[in-house]
Design an enzyme around this catalytic site. Structure first.
Site, PDB file in Angstrom:
ATOM      1  N   ASP A 172       0.830  -1.193   0.000  1.00 51.80           N
ATOM      2  CA  ASP A 172       0.000   0.000   0.000  1.00 51.80           C
ATOM      3  C   ASP A 172       0.873   1.254   0.000  1.00 51.80           C
ATOM      4  O   ASP A 172       1.996   1.224  -0.514  1.00 51.80           O
ATOM      5  CB  ASP A 172      -0.943  -0.037   1.216  1.00 51.80           C
ATOM      6  CG  ASP A 172      -2.282   0.623   0.944  1.00 51.80           C
ATOM      7  OD1 ASP A 172      -2.309   1.856   0.805  1.00 51.80           O
ATOM      8  OD2 ASP A 172      -3.300  -0.087   0.876  1.00 51.80           O
ATOM      9  N   HIS A 214      -3.694   5.987   3.740  1.00 52.77           N
ATOM     10  CA  HIS A 214      -4.404   4.803   3.269  1.00 52.77           C
ATOM     11  C   HIS A 214      -3.822   3.508   3.825  1.00 52.77           C
ATOM     12  O   HIS A 214      -4.527   2.653   4.381  1.00 52.77           O
ATOM     13  CB  HIS A 214      -4.381   4.794   1.742  1.00 52.77           C
ATOM     14  CG  HIS A 214      -5.307   3.833   1.083  1.00 52.77           C
ATOM     15  ND1 HIS A 214      -4.964   2.518   0.820  1.00 52.77           N
ATOM     16  CD2 HIS A 214      -6.565   3.984   0.613  1.00 52.77           C
ATOM     17  CE1 HIS A 214      -5.970   1.911   0.215  1.00 52.77           C
ATOM     18  NE2 HIS A 214      -6.964   2.783   0.080  1.00 52.77           N
ATOM     19  N   ASN A 318     -13.858   0.587  -6.875  1.00 54.78           N
ATOM     20  CA  ASN A 318     -14.907   1.485  -6.381  1.00 54.78           C
ATOM     21  C   ASN A 318     -15.668   2.219  -7.474  1.00 54.78           C
ATOM     22  O   ASN A 318     -16.180   3.321  -7.260  1.00 54.78           O
ATOM     23  CB  ASN A 318     -14.293   2.522  -5.434  1.00 54.78           C
ATOM     24  CG  ASN A 318     -13.579   1.895  -4.262  1.00 54.78           C
ATOM     25  OD1 ASN A 318     -13.947   0.831  -3.792  1.00 54.78           O
ATOM     26  ND2 ASN A 318     -12.532   2.560  -3.794  1.00 54.78           N
ATOM     27  N   SER A 405     -11.213  -0.800  -0.662  1.00 56.18           N
ATOM     28  CA  SER A 405      -9.907  -0.797   0.003  1.00 56.18           C
ATOM     29  C   SER A 405     -10.021  -1.151   1.471  1.00 56.18           C
ATOM     30  O   SER A 405      -9.087  -1.698   2.063  1.00 56.18           O
ATOM     31  CB  SER A 405      -9.255   0.587  -0.113  1.00 56.18           C
ATOM     32  OG  SER A 405      -8.773   0.827  -1.399  1.00 56.18           O
TER      33      SER A 405
END
Length: 475
Positions: A172, A214, A318, A405
């Protein structure tokens, strides 16, 4: 093991030996429930036994209950070996431990000596050297984690918080390893940055976030520690490592992702989480040019990781897009000027659509599909909570984020619990179990959504269903 757990076990053993219970202040409330008791014969010589089971915390926990039901006391429990050392005065202990409610968990049982125990009955200091868990103590904000209840992580934690043997890679934007909820489980030795042209950078702190929260949020969902601070992750007892694949501009280029998959393979990670799609294309098409070459290169990296024992879990995306019926893409390339193009199902959202990768859709607090979540019959493997999820943020903070996510790390955490209780399982067994153990979730009926094709067992919105943490630690 808690003091109360020791007392319960000791009470059962002392009762079998005909010793006074009041010596420890015990009461009949500590006795094994009648429904769970095996037949216990009149007291005989005090003997010690080994009772063998499958080597996992869940199986060992059940064998401990079988020992207690047979009138025995657990002296030591080695979940990493699948061995429980027990003591009893029940002359029929070997048959009784097999006969009770949990007797099927017993593979074999044998006395450790032929003479009675010369040391006398064990009195105190009983302990587990394995990973059978005490009753979990809630962290302060665990009450706000509705997502953990939805996937039964709260119930799974009564069995195990996960094993330190299990390592999960957070591929990530970097992880704040100083966060108090992440530091206890963080492995700096296994962390890396891949954002310098895909060349591994192992320098101190290269794996930390610079512009994005994130990755830190994802990490908390997987494995925030049970430490009396903040929240608790799905698998708060496992280790995590940061594999930084997102640069300061927010891009995940193919060379970064490839570096991350190979790094995870070389570091013998068990599970990796990928809450991203590879830039600059939302869908990489199988052509004879750049996109086809990249698709093949990334596929090889995923195959290599899988072959080295790594299960890859990824977010479905998404865009509220039907991955099973691709028609157009208006967002690519996103690093220059996007153009509208016609695509088909040979164009893949990577890494989530690659073979061997577990694809995760998102649900809301009420258990329905999140409106942003991608979907597609035979494209979604399982679903998990992803709307307004509370987790860790850089600098020691906490906050809510939404997206597939956020759903994907829940499944990575479930897989980590599964690996903890079934350490001999490889990626394909874990992937299969995630699907078969998921709770069937039907398509919506009020109102009907015609995009949700398939059956209750497998449909476009939820795949095989909602991920189940409790089944992961019991089977």
């Amino acid at each position: 093991m808690t003091r109360s757990s020791r007392s319960r076990r000791l009470t059962a053993g002392l009762a079998a030996a005909g010793l006074a219970l009041t010596a420890l202040g015990a009461t009949t409330a500590n006795a094994v429930p009648a429904a769970d008791r095996a037949t216990v014969a009149a007291p005989g010589p005090l003997m010690n036994y080994v009772v063998n089971s499958k080597a996992s915390p869940g199986h060992v926990r059940k064998v401990e209950k079988a020992v207690e039901a047979a009138g025995g006391t657990v002296l030591q429990a080695y979940s990493q070996l699948g061995v429980v050392v027990a003591q009893s005065t029940n002359p029929d202990f070997k048959s009784a431990v097999r006969a009770g409610k949990y007797g099927r968990e017993v593979q074999s049982v044998g006395a450790t000596r032929t003479a009675a125990v010369s040391e006398g009955p064990a009195a105190s200091g009983l302990k587990s050297l394995g990973e059978a868990e005490a009753a979990p103590v809630p962290d302060p904000r665990e009450v706000d984690q509705w997502d953990m209840v939805q996937i039964k992580a709260d119930l799974a934690h009564a069995v195990t918080d996960g094993s330190r043997r299990v390592l999960v890679g957070i591929n990530d934007s970097g992880v704040d390893d100083a966060h108090p909820d992440l530091a206890p489980n963080f492995s700096a030795a296994d962390s890396v940055s891949c954002v310098d042209n895909g060349v591994p950078d192992r320098s101190e702190g290269a794996w930390r976030p610079t512009t994005s929260s994130h990755g830190t949020h994802v990490a908390g969902t997987v494995a925030a520690a049970r430490n009396g601070v903040g929240i608790v992750g799905v698998a708060p007892g496992v280790r995590i490592a940061s594999v930084k694949v997102v640069n300061d501009d927010g891009f995940i280029y193919p060379e970064y992702a490839i570096c991350g998959f190979v790094w995870a393979a070389e570091r013998h990670m068990d599970i990796t989480n990928h809450s991203y799609f590879i830039d600059p294309y939302m869908f990489w098409c199988k052509d004879n040019g750049d996109q086809g070459a990249v698709q093949e290169a990334v596929r090889r990296a995923v195959d290599y990781a899988t072959g080295r024992g790594v299960l890859s879990v990824a977010a479905a995306g998404n865009a509220n897009y039907d991955l099973a019926n691709k028609t157009t893409d208006t967002s690519s390339p996103n690093d220059t000027t996007p153009v509208t193009r016609t695509i088909d199902n040979d164009c893949l959202d990577m890494p989530t659509e690659l073979p061997g990768v577990v694809t995760v859709a998102s649900t809301t607090r009420t258990g329905v599909r999140s409106g942003f979540s991608n979907f597609g019959l035979d494209k979604i493997d399982v679903a998990a909570p992803g709307s307004s999820i509370l987790s860790t943020l850089p600098g020691g903070g906490y906050g809510n984020m939404s997206g597939t996510s956020m759903a994907s790390p829940h499944v990575a955490g479930v897989a980590a619990l599964m690996k903890s209780t079934h350490p001999w399982w490889g990626p394909r067994q874990l992937e299969s179990a995630l699907r078969t153990q998921a709770d069937d979730t039907a398509c919506p009926t009020a109102p009907v959504d015609t995009r949700c094709t398939g059956t209750t067992d497998n449909n476009a919105f939820y795949g095989e269903g909602l991920a189940d943490s409790l089944d992961a630690v019991h089977r």
